[in-house]
Design a protein around this motif. Structure first.
Motif, short mmCIF file in Angstrom:
data_model
loop_
_atom_site.label_atom_id
_atom_site.label_comp_id
_atom_site.label_asym_id
_atom_site.label_seq_id
_atom_site.Cartn_x
_atom_site.Cartn_y
_atom_site.Cartn_z
N ARG A 92 -7.34 7.62 -3.42
CA ARG A 92 -6.30 6.63 -3.17
C ARG A 92 -6.50 5.94 -1.83
NH1 ARG A 92 -2.74 11.20 -4.35
NH2 ARG A 92 -2.51 11.37 -6.61
N MET A 93 -6.98 6.68 -0.84
CA MET A 93 -7.23 6.06 0.46
C MET A 93 -8.26 4.94 0.32
SD MET A 93 -8.58 7.73 4.04
CE MET A 93 -7.24 8.91 4.17
N LYS B 260 -16.51 8.71 1.39
CA LYS B 260 -15.32 8.51 0.55
C LYS B 260 -15.37 7.17 -0.17
CE LYS B 260 -11.79 11.46 2.72
NZ LYS B 260 -12.62 12.32 3.55
N ARG C 172 0.83 -1.20 0.00
CA ARG C 172 0.00 0.00 0.00
C ARG C 172 0.87 1.26 0.00
NH1 ARG C 172 -5.28 -1.70 3.07
NH2 ARG C 172 -4.66 -3.58 4.18
N TYR D 257 -6.87 1.43 0.96
CA TYR D 257 -7.17 1.17 2.37
C TYR D 257 -8.67 0.99 2.59
CZ TYR D 257 -2.36 2.66 3.30
OH TYR D 257 -0.98 2.76 3.32
N MET E 275 -11.09 1.23 6.03
CA MET E 275 -12.14 2.24 6.11
C MET E 275 -13.50 1.60 6.36
SD MET E 275 -10.84 4.68 2.97
CE MET E 275 -12.09 5.94 3.15
N LEU F 239 -4.41 5.93 9.12
CA LEU F 239 -4.47 5.97 7.66
C LEU F 239 -3.72 7.19 7.13
CD1 LEU F 239 -8.14 4.84 6.97
CD2 LEU F 239 -6.05 3.49 7.08
N TYR G 5 2.00 4.77 1.23
CA TYR G 5 1.81 5.46 2.51
C TYR G 5 2.22 6.92 2.46
CZ TYR G 5 6.85 4.51 3.21
OH TYR G 5 8.21 4.44 3.08
N ASP H 195 -2.40 10.31 4.69
CA ASP H 195 -3.04 11.37 3.91
C ASP H 195 -2.52 11.30 2.48
OD1 ASP H 195 -4.33 13.60 3.00
OD2 ASP H 195 -3.04 15.04 4.03
N GLN I 152 2.37 5.23 11.94
CA GLN I 152 1.07 4.73 11.49
C GLN I 152 0.94 3.23 11.75
OE1 GLN I 152 1.42 5.96 7.44
NE2 GLN I 152 0.89 8.10 7.85
#
Length: 311
Positions: free
Chosen positions: A177-178, A207, A118, A182, A186, A170, A120, A172, A147
Protein backbone atom coordinates in the motif's frame (compact mmCIF):
# COMPACT_ATOMS: atom_id res chain seq x y z
CA UNK A 1 -3.53 13.17 -5.15
CA UNK A 2 -3.67 9.50 -5.98
CA UNK A 3 -5.96 9.05 -8.95
CA UNK A 4 -8.09 6.00 -8.27
CA UNK A 5 -9.93 4.41 -11.16
CA UNK A 6 -13.41 5.61 -11.99
CA UNK A 7 -15.52 2.82 -10.61
CA UNK A 8 -19.06 1.62 -10.89
CA UNK A 9 -21.07 1.21 -7.67
CA UNK A 10 -22.73 -1.90 -9.07
CA UNK A 11 -23.76 -4.58 -6.59
CA UNK A 12 -23.45 -2.20 -3.61
CA UNK A 13 -26.11 -2.64 -0.97
CA UNK A 14 -28.22 0.45 -0.23
CA UNK A 15 -26.21 2.71 2.07
CA UNK A 16 -27.55 3.39 5.55
CA UNK A 17 -28.40 6.95 6.50
CA UNK A 18 -25.32 9.13 6.75
CA UNK A 19 -23.14 6.70 4.75
CA UNK A 20 -22.19 7.07 1.11
CA UNK A 21 -23.39 4.44 -1.38
CA UNK A 22 -20.01 4.16 -3.12
CA UNK A 23 -16.38 5.13 -2.74
CA UNK A 24 -16.67 7.47 -5.71
CA UNK A 25 -19.52 9.26 -3.96
CA UNK A 26 -17.45 9.55 -0.76
CA UNK A 27 -14.54 10.98 -2.78
CA UNK A 28 -16.78 13.64 -4.29
CA UNK A 29 -18.20 14.52 -0.87
CA UNK A 30 -14.70 14.69 0.61
CA UNK A 31 -13.64 17.13 -2.09
CA UNK A 32 -16.59 19.36 -1.20
CA UNK A 33 -16.39 19.14 2.60
CA UNK A 34 -12.63 18.94 3.12
CA UNK A 35 -13.12 15.96 5.43
CA UNK A 36 -11.25 12.67 5.18
CA UNK A 37 -12.81 9.35 4.19
CA UNK A 38 -13.61 6.45 6.52
CA UNK A 39 -13.45 3.47 4.14
CA UNK A 40 -14.60 0.21 5.70
CA UNK A 41 -14.35 -3.22 4.05
CA UNK A 42 -16.48 -6.01 5.52
CA UNK A 43 -17.39 -9.59 4.67
CA UNK A 44 -20.53 -10.02 6.72
CA UNK A 45 -21.68 -13.25 5.09
CA UNK A 46 -18.73 -15.27 6.38
CA UNK A 47 -16.98 -13.14 9.04
CA UNK A 48 -18.34 -13.20 12.60
CA UNK A 49 -16.11 -10.25 13.53
CA UNK A 50 -17.59 -8.22 10.67
CA UNK A 51 -21.06 -8.95 11.98
CA UNK A 52 -19.99 -7.79 15.45
CA UNK A 53 -18.55 -4.61 13.97
CA UNK A 54 -21.82 -4.06 12.12
CA UNK A 55 -23.97 -4.67 15.18
CA UNK A 56 -22.00 -2.71 17.76
CA UNK A 57 -20.69 0.16 15.64
CA UNK A 58 -21.52 0.53 11.96
CA UNK A 59 -25.30 0.22 12.38
CA UNK A 60 -25.40 2.53 15.40
CA UNK A 61 -26.58 6.07 14.51
CA UNK A 62 -24.37 7.39 17.30
CA UNK A 63 -21.30 5.91 15.61
CA UNK A 64 -22.31 7.48 12.31
CA UNK A 65 -22.79 10.85 13.99
CA UNK A 66 -19.33 10.58 15.54
CA UNK A 67 -17.72 9.71 12.20
CA UNK A 68 -19.46 12.49 10.28
CA UNK A 69 -17.65 15.14 12.32
CA UNK A 70 -14.36 14.38 10.58
CA UNK A 71 -15.03 11.82 7.84
CA UNK A 72 -17.17 10.91 4.87
CA UNK A 73 -18.00 7.27 5.74
CA UNK A 74 -18.48 4.48 3.22
CA UNK A 75 -18.81 0.73 3.78
CA UNK A 76 -18.06 -1.81 1.06
CA UNK A 77 -19.12 -5.37 1.76
CA UNK A 78 -16.98 -7.80 -0.25
CA UNK A 79 -18.69 -11.02 0.82
CA UNK A 80 -19.14 -11.99 -2.83
CA UNK A 81 -15.46 -11.38 -3.61
CA UNK A 82 -13.67 -13.26 -0.83
CA UNK A 83 -11.28 -15.05 -3.18
CA UNK A 84 -10.85 -12.24 -5.70
CA UNK A 85 -7.32 -12.39 -7.11
CA UNK A 86 -7.43 -10.15 -10.15
CA UNK A 87 -7.99 -12.98 -12.63
CA UNK A 88 -11.66 -12.17 -13.05
CA UNK A 89 -13.03 -10.59 -16.17
CA UNK A 90 -13.42 -6.82 -16.41
CA UNK A 91 -15.28 -4.75 -15.62
CA UNK A 92 -15.12 -5.62 -11.93
CA UNK A 93 -17.56 -4.08 -9.45
CA UNK A 94 -16.30 -1.28 -7.23
CA UNK A 95 -16.02 -3.51 -4.17
CA UNK A 96 -13.86 -6.07 -5.97
CA UNK A 97 -11.58 -3.55 -7.66
CA UNK A 98 -10.97 -1.59 -4.48
CA UNK A 99 -10.29 -4.81 -2.58
CA UNK A 100 -7.31 -5.30 -4.90
CA UNK A 101 -6.40 -1.61 -4.97
CA UNK A 102 -6.11 -1.47 -1.17
CA UNK A 103 -4.64 -4.98 -0.85
CA UNK A 104 -7.43 -6.11 1.48
CA UNK A 105 -6.68 -9.54 2.93
CA UNK A 106 -8.28 -9.39 6.40
CA UNK A 107 -11.75 -8.36 7.53
CA UNK A 108 -13.07 -6.08 8.76
CA UNK A 109 -10.53 -3.44 7.83
CA UNK A 110 -10.81 0.35 7.86
CA UNK A 111 -8.71 2.85 5.93
CA UNK A 112 -8.56 6.49 6.98
CA UNK A 113 -7.96 8.57 3.88
CA UNK A 114 -6.71 12.14 3.94
CA UNK A 115 -7.73 15.13 1.88
CA UNK A 116 -5.01 14.25 -0.63
CA UNK A 117 -6.73 10.94 -1.39
CA UNK A 118 -4.07 8.77 0.27
CA UNK A 119 -4.74 6.32 3.12
CA UNK A 120 -2.78 7.27 6.22
CA UNK A 121 -3.96 4.66 8.72
CA UNK A 122 -5.28 1.10 8.78
CA UNK A 123 -7.52 -0.07 11.60
CA UNK A 124 -10.67 -2.14 12.13
CA UNK A 125 -12.97 -3.52 14.80
CA UNK A 126 -12.06 -2.54 18.35
CA UNK A 127 -14.13 -3.45 21.41
CA UNK A 128 -14.80 -0.74 23.95
CA UNK A 129 -17.67 1.35 22.68
CA UNK A 130 -18.11 4.44 20.54
CA UNK A 131 -16.28 6.86 22.84
CA UNK A 132 -13.24 4.59 22.92
CA UNK A 133 -13.31 4.26 19.14
CA UNK A 134 -13.56 8.03 18.76
CA UNK A 135 -10.42 8.48 20.89
CA UNK A 136 -8.64 5.86 18.79
CA UNK A 137 -9.52 7.71 15.58
CA UNK A 138 -8.40 11.00 17.10
CA UNK A 139 -4.97 9.53 17.88
CA UNK A 140 -4.66 8.34 14.29
CA UNK A 141 -5.62 11.79 13.02
CA UNK A 142 -3.03 13.37 15.34
CA UNK A 143 -0.36 11.04 13.96
CA UNK A 144 -1.39 12.05 10.46
CA UNK A 145 -1.04 15.72 11.38
CA UNK A 146 2.50 15.01 12.59
CA UNK A 147 3.26 13.24 9.32
CA UNK A 148 2.01 16.24 7.36
CA UNK A 149 4.21 18.51 9.49
CA UNK A 150 7.24 16.37 8.63
CA UNK A 151 6.42 16.64 4.94
CA UNK A 152 6.16 20.41 5.28
CA UNK A 153 9.64 20.46 6.85
CA UNK A 154 10.92 18.20 4.08
CA UNK A 155 9.82 20.70 1.44
CA UNK A 156 12.13 23.25 3.05
CA UNK A 157 15.10 20.86 3.08
CA UNK A 158 17.24 19.23 0.42
CA UNK A 159 19.42 16.20 -0.24
CA UNK A 160 19.58 13.30 2.21
CA UNK A 161 17.97 15.38 4.97
CA UNK A 162 14.92 15.93 2.78
CA UNK A 163 14.89 12.21 1.98
CA UNK A 164 15.03 11.33 5.68
CA UNK A 165 12.13 13.63 6.59
CA UNK A 166 9.99 12.28 3.75
CA UNK A 167 10.70 8.70 4.81
CA UNK A 168 9.81 9.46 8.43
CA UNK A 169 6.54 11.03 7.30
CA UNK A 170 5.29 8.00 5.39
CA UNK A 171 2.61 6.04 7.28
CA UNK A 172 2.93 2.41 8.30
CA UNK A 173 0.19 0.95 6.10
CA UNK A 174 2.05 -2.04 4.66
CA UNK A 175 4.72 -2.20 1.96
CA UNK A 176 2.39 -2.78 -1.00
CA UNK A 177 0.00 0.00 0.00
CA UNK A 178 2.87 2.37 0.71
CA UNK A 179 4.18 1.86 -2.82
CA UNK A 180 0.66 1.97 -4.25
CA UNK A 181 -0.27 5.32 -2.73
CA UNK A 182 3.05 6.97 -1.84
CA UNK A 183 5.21 5.71 -4.69
CA UNK A 184 6.02 9.24 -5.85
CA UNK A 185 7.48 10.16 -2.46
CA UNK A 186 9.35 6.87 -2.17
CA UNK A 187 10.93 7.42 -5.59
CA UNK A 188 11.93 10.92 -4.49
CA UNK A 189 13.72 9.44 -1.47
CA UNK A 190 15.60 7.01 -3.73
CA UNK A 191 16.60 9.86 -6.06
CA UNK A 192 17.68 12.19 -3.24
CA UNK A 193 19.81 9.57 -1.50
CA UNK A 194 21.61 7.47 -4.13
CA UNK A 195 24.23 6.36 -1.58
CA UNK A 196 21.55 5.21 0.90
CA UNK A 197 23.06 7.30 3.68
CA UNK A 198 19.69 7.50 5.45
CA UNK A 199 19.08 3.75 5.27
CA UNK A 200 15.69 4.29 3.63
CA UNK A 201 16.53 4.52 -0.07
CA UNK A 202 17.56 0.89 -0.59
CA UNK A 203 14.52 -0.37 1.32
CA UNK A 204 12.19 1.85 -0.70
CA UNK A 205 13.80 0.79 -3.97
CA UNK A 206 13.07 -2.86 -3.16
CA UNK A 207 9.51 -2.09 -2.03
CA UNK A 208 8.82 -0.17 -5.24
CA UNK A 209 10.27 -2.98 -7.31
CA UNK A 210 8.21 -5.53 -5.42
CA UNK A 211 5.06 -3.49 -6.04
CA UNK A 212 5.67 -3.34 -9.78
CA UNK A 213 6.56 -7.02 -9.79
CA UNK A 214 3.32 -8.01 -8.05
CA UNK A 215 1.19 -5.89 -10.38
CA UNK A 216 2.89 -7.32 -13.47
CA UNK A 217 2.59 -10.87 -12.15
CA UNK A 218 -1.14 -10.42 -11.55
CA UNK A 219 -1.62 -9.23 -15.11
CA UNK A 220 0.33 -12.17 -16.55
CA UNK A 221 -1.47 -14.61 -14.28
CA UNK A 222 -4.80 -13.52 -15.72
CA UNK A 223 -3.62 -14.69 -19.15
CA UNK A 224 -1.81 -17.81 -17.84
CA UNK A 225 1.52 -16.48 -19.17
CA UNK A 226 3.59 -18.74 -16.96
CA UNK A 227 6.81 -18.59 -18.98
CA UNK A 228 6.70 -14.79 -18.84
CA UNK A 229 6.06 -14.98 -15.09
CA UNK A 230 9.16 -17.15 -14.63
CA UNK A 231 11.27 -14.78 -16.70
CA UNK A 232 10.00 -11.78 -14.75
CA UNK A 233 10.70 -13.48 -11.42
CA UNK A 234 14.26 -14.37 -12.43
CA UNK A 235 14.84 -10.82 -13.70
CA UNK A 236 13.43 -9.38 -10.46
CA UNK A 237 15.79 -11.51 -8.37
CA UNK A 238 18.77 -10.47 -10.47
CA UNK A 239 17.91 -6.76 -10.66
CA UNK A 240 17.58 -6.27 -6.92
CA UNK A 241 20.25 -8.81 -5.93
CA UNK A 242 17.84 -10.38 -3.47
CA UNK A 243 19.20 -12.31 -0.53
CA UNK A 244 17.87 -13.97 2.60
CA UNK A 245 14.12 -14.09 3.19
CA UNK A 246 13.45 -11.72 0.27
CA UNK A 247 15.11 -14.18 -2.09
CA UNK A 248 13.24 -17.07 -0.49
CA UNK A 249 9.90 -15.30 -1.04
CA UNK A 250 10.69 -14.71 -4.72
CA UNK A 251 11.80 -18.32 -5.14
CA UNK A 252 8.57 -19.57 -3.59
CA UNK A 253 6.74 -17.52 -6.22
CA UNK A 254 8.89 -19.27 -8.79
CA UNK A 255 7.99 -22.65 -7.30
CA UNK A 256 4.28 -21.85 -7.50
CA UNK A 257 4.59 -21.08 -11.22
CA UNK A 258 6.59 -24.26 -11.84
CA UNK A 259 3.96 -26.25 -9.98
CA UNK A 260 1.31 -25.00 -12.39
CA UNK A 261 3.55 -26.03 -15.27
CA UNK A 262 4.09 -29.40 -13.55
CA UNK A 263 7.84 -28.94 -14.03
CA UNK A 264 8.86 -31.42 -11.34
CA UNK A 265 12.69 -31.27 -11.67
CA UNK A 266 12.77 -27.46 -11.47
CA UNK A 267 10.32 -27.53 -8.58
CA UNK A 268 12.70 -29.69 -6.56
CA UNK A 269 15.73 -27.52 -7.39
CA UNK A 270 13.88 -24.33 -6.45
CA UNK A 271 12.63 -25.72 -3.14
CA UNK A 272 16.09 -27.02 -2.32
CA UNK A 273 17.53 -23.54 -2.88
CA UNK A 274 14.90 -22.01 -0.59
CA UNK A 275 15.68 -24.57 2.10
CA UNK A 276 19.45 -24.07 1.89
CA UNK A 277 19.14 -20.28 2.33
CA UNK A 278 17.50 -20.72 5.74
CA UNK A 279 15.85 -23.98 6.78
CA UNK A 280 14.46 -22.52 10.02
CA UNK A 281 12.37 -19.53 8.95
CA UNK A 282 8.78 -19.88 7.60
CA UNK A 283 9.91 -20.04 3.95
CA UNK A 284 12.50 -22.71 4.74
CA UNK A 285 10.02 -24.81 6.72
CA UNK A 286 7.45 -24.50 3.96
CA UNK A 287 10.01 -25.65 1.38
CA UNK A 288 10.91 -28.61 3.59
CA UNK A 289 7.25 -29.61 3.85
CA UNK A 290 6.81 -29.47 0.08
CA UNK A 291 9.97 -31.50 -0.47
CA UNK A 292 8.82 -34.16 1.99
CA UNK A 293 5.41 -34.35 0.34
CA UNK A 294 6.95 -34.65 -3.12
CA UNK A 295 9.33 -37.37 -1.92
CA UNK A 296 6.37 -39.29 -0.54
CA UNK A 297 4.56 -38.96 -3.87
CA UNK A 298 7.63 -40.29 -5.71
CA UNK A 299 7.85 -43.24 -3.33
CA UNK A 300 4.17 -44.04 -3.74
CA UNK A 301 4.43 -43.77 -7.52
CA UNK A 302 7.48 -46.06 -7.57
CA UNK A 303 5.69 -48.61 -5.42
CA UNK A 304 2.66 -48.51 -7.70
CA UNK A 305 4.80 -49.01 -10.80
CA UNK A 306 6.63 -51.89 -9.11
CA UNK A 307 3.35 -53.63 -8.29
CA UNK A 308 2.11 -53.12 -11.83
CA UNK A 309 5.32 -54.65 -13.25
CA UNK A 310 4.93 -57.70 -11.00
CA UNK A 311 1.49 -58.29 -12.42
Amino acid sequence: MVALLALSPALSAPAREGWHPSFADAQAASARSGKGIFLCFTGKEWSAVCRQFEQHFLADPGFTEMLKKDFEPVQLDVSAFRDMTGKEEDPMPEEARLKLEFEVTTFPVVFLIGRDGRPYAVTGFRPGGIDSYAKHLEKLRESHAQQEALLARARQSSGPRRAELIAQALPDIGAFRMAQFYGDLMREVVKLDPENTTGFARDFEIKLGDHEYVKAMREMDRDLRWSDMLALTDAYIEKYKLTGSELQAALMNRFDILRRQQNFPEMVLTLDEVYRINPYNPHGRQAQQFLAKMAQQIEEQSLLESLQNQE
